[in-house]
Design an enzyme around this catalytic site. Structure first.
Site, PDB file in Angstrom:
ATOM      1  N   SER A 353       1.161  -1.059  -0.093  1.00 50.51           N
ATOM      2  CA  SER A 353      -0.056   0.237   0.180  1.00 50.51           C
ATOM      3  C   SER A 353       1.104   1.573   0.196  1.00 50.51           C
ATOM      4  CB  SER A 353      -0.632  -0.234   1.180  1.00 50.51           C
ATOM      5  OG  SER A 353      -2.122   1.189   1.426  1.00 50.51           O
ATOM      6  N   ASP A 414      -8.042  -4.692  -6.478  1.00 45.26           N
ATOM      7  CA  ASP A 414      -7.411  -4.068  -5.143  1.00 45.26           C
ATOM      8  C   ASP A 414      -7.688  -2.715  -5.623  1.00 45.26           C
ATOM      9  OD1 ASP A 414      -5.986  -2.210  -3.019  1.00 45.26           O
ATOM     10  OD2 ASP A 414      -4.672  -3.837  -3.798  1.00 45.26           O
ATOM     11  N   HIS A 511      -7.397  -5.097  -1.116  1.00 44.93           N
ATOM     12  CA  HIS A 511      -6.786  -4.155  -0.657  1.00 44.93           C
ATOM     13  C   HIS A 511      -5.607  -5.480   0.630  1.00 44.93           C
ATOM     14  CE1 HIS A 511      -3.723  -1.192  -0.627  1.00 44.93           C
ATOM     15  NE2 HIS A 511      -4.053  -1.121   0.600  1.00 44.93           N
TER      16      HIS A 511
END
Length: 530
Positions: A353, A414, A511
């Site tokens: 991320s 995602d 995610h």
């Protein structure tokens, strides 16, 4: 725009302050958003937009499109939810840790009766877990089968025959399909960490980077049997807080073969982190191209209004106040120290991320500052669920200056790899490196030459049914995958509830680091063109 900027660079490059676009979301009014949608005024005419001289000249009458307006709406919503989300997050994490540390609801009552109830007041304790660890509590590394080769089902390249050495030291070679990780070489050195693939180590390092220092140290030293170098909580002068965390480890305390740097990612309950991910603001970094301002700030940017790069992101470490280290400079110092201590070691950089974004920019800054002694020992840059960090010039800069191709792993829809929006000419964000994209039941494809994942800007209506279908499929898979793959893939209530959130916002549940770990361990890769 890209062609025009390349002409500037070929002519010697504009000064840093000449190319920038900073959108001050806190100054944006809802009437401004409506104006962008319907009046189509030039983007640089708005008082909340700060543009460099060259940028203003290049854009001229270019209006802000609906992606720009949508980004401001999203950031307004995230700003409004900042404090409520922090409070909700604190309560949720306390309750989940309270239940976990007392061995469940029944355990709480038993411990109350025994006067042994555990109350998780110390958030820095080695047994205190973040929301990420509550979703996926696995900490063990899964080793490669002895000898590697075609018996290793994880990340095996489908239908591609490549002659590589399975073991550099023994010289044993094979010509059958081999794991993708065993096709990555630097000067004949195999990307492999003793008995673990570089994918396995990086995805787990990226996952545990979300935890506190004591938790990480315990896992690295006592579970992985690696050498823990240090945990670093770094200062962001623009936010006025320690917002950037990373840790460093080596595989051995002496004569190590690898130094791993792992950046912490987006906190699920920190709306400021999410807002940074979607922000469209960028800064011209000369030969590096346009780079996301928020990520530069997280690494130690000094001036977003600087007139030259030497002042904005100087090579020499600025004098940091006590207890306020800057991420890029501190980690550069630690990496150099470790590489000097371990002459045979190579460097691996990773993150999930927001951590993936910082992992992607970190080696670019090393290249910008001419740190060739470090770059010569760079073995791999592997990111997971990484947002976009720069434009095509930035991607080309990385490809030209790094000796390894950056690997960017993306799972299904995602949402984070699909922001900031690629909305040229205002924000021409683009991914670089090789995209390792997983769809279906961890079936993947390696998309080379800077190729992007499907539905690159997330809001394409053609993908709507597929996105919701994937959300239902992931929820079903999460509930029953253990029956096929074993107890390591059994998911608890927290993980399944998080997957259920994907039914409301498709791509949110995708995610989770859990699916990235599953993809690395169960997935197969087919090579394909972008």
């Amino acid at each position: 725009m890209v062609a025009l900027k390349q002409q500037h660079l070929a002519a010697g490059g504009p000064k840093m302050g000449a190319e920038k676009l900073i959108i001050r979301t806190e100054k944006v009014r809802f009437i401004d958003i409506l104006s962008m949608l319907f009046l189509r005024r030039p983007i640089t005419s708005y008082p909340f937009v700060e543009a460099g001289d060259q940028t203003a000249a290049d854009f001229g009458s270019t209006p802000g499109d609906w992606f720009v307006a949508l980004t401001q709406l999203i950031q307004k919503a995230l700003a409004g939810a900042y404090y409520p989300a922090l409070m909700i997050g604190a309560v949720v994490k306390f309750l989940l840790n309270f239940i976990a540390l007392n061995n469940g609801i029944l355990g709480i009552f038993l411990n109350i009766f025994r006067c042994k109830v555990v109350i998780p007041l110390n958030r820095e304790a080695p047994n205190f877990r973040s929301m990420i660890a509550m979703i996926d509590g696995r900490t063990e590394l899964k080793p490669l089968p002895v000898g590697g080769g075609p018996d290793d089902r994880r990340l095996q390249v489908v239908g591609v025959s490549v002659g590589v050495c399975v073991d550099v030291e023994s010289g044993e070679c094979g010509s059958t399909s081999v794991p993708l990780v065993q096709q990555q070489y630097v000067n004949g050195r195999l990307i492999r960490l003793r008995t673990f693939s570089v994918f396995e180590v990086t995805v787990m390092a990226a996952k545990i980077a979300y935890e506190n220092a004591a938790y990480i140290e315990n896992v690295v030293k006592n579970v992985w049997k690696f050498n823990f170098v240090g945990f670093y909580s770094c200062w962001n002068k623009f936010v006025g807080d320690h917002t950037t965390q990373a840790f460093v480890m080596t595989d051995k305390a002496s004569d190590a073969s690898v130094v791993v740097v792992s950046f912490r990612g987006t906190d699920p309950f920190n709306m400021r982190d999410w807002s940074t991910d979607v922000n469209l603001s960028w800064l011209g970094m000369g030969a590096m191209g346009h780079v996301h301002v928020g990520f530069l700030k997280a690494l130690g940017l000094q001036e977003e209004d600087g007139k030259d790069a030497a002042r904005a992101f100087p090579k020499a470490a600025p004098n940091a106040a006590g207890g306020k280290p800057l991420a890029y400079y501190k980690l550069r110092e630690v990496v150099k120290e470790q590489l000097g201590k371990h002459p045979s070691a190579t460097l691996v950089v990773t993150g999930h991320s927001l951590g993936g974004a910082l992992a992607g920019i970190f080696p670019a800054l090393l290249a910008l500052h001419g740190e060739q002694d470090v770059l010569d020992r760079l073995l791999a840059v592997v990111t997971y669920g990484q947002p976009r960090v720069g434009d095509r010039v930035f991607s080309d800069f990385l490809r030209a200056r790094l000796r390894v191709e950056m690997l960017r792993v993306v799972y299904r829809y995602d949402v984070v790899p699909r922001v900031p929006f690629d909305a040229p000419p205002v924000a021409a964000f683009a991914h670089g490196g090789t995209c390792v994209y997983f769809d279906g039941w961890y079936k993947g494809a390696a998309i080379a030459a800077g190729g992007d994942e499907p539905n690159p800007n997330y809001f394409d209506p053609r993908f709507l049914l597929s996105m919701y279908g994937n959300a239902w499929g992931d929820l079903f898979k999460g509930a029953f995958l253990w029956a096929k793959e074993g107890k390591d893939y059994r998911e608890g209530t927290v993980s399944l509830l998080y997957r259920a959130a994907g039914l409301l916002l498709p791509g949110l549940a995708s995610h989770s680091p859990r699916d990235y770990v599953n993809a690395i361990r169960l997935g197969s890769i087919a090579a394909m063109e972008a």
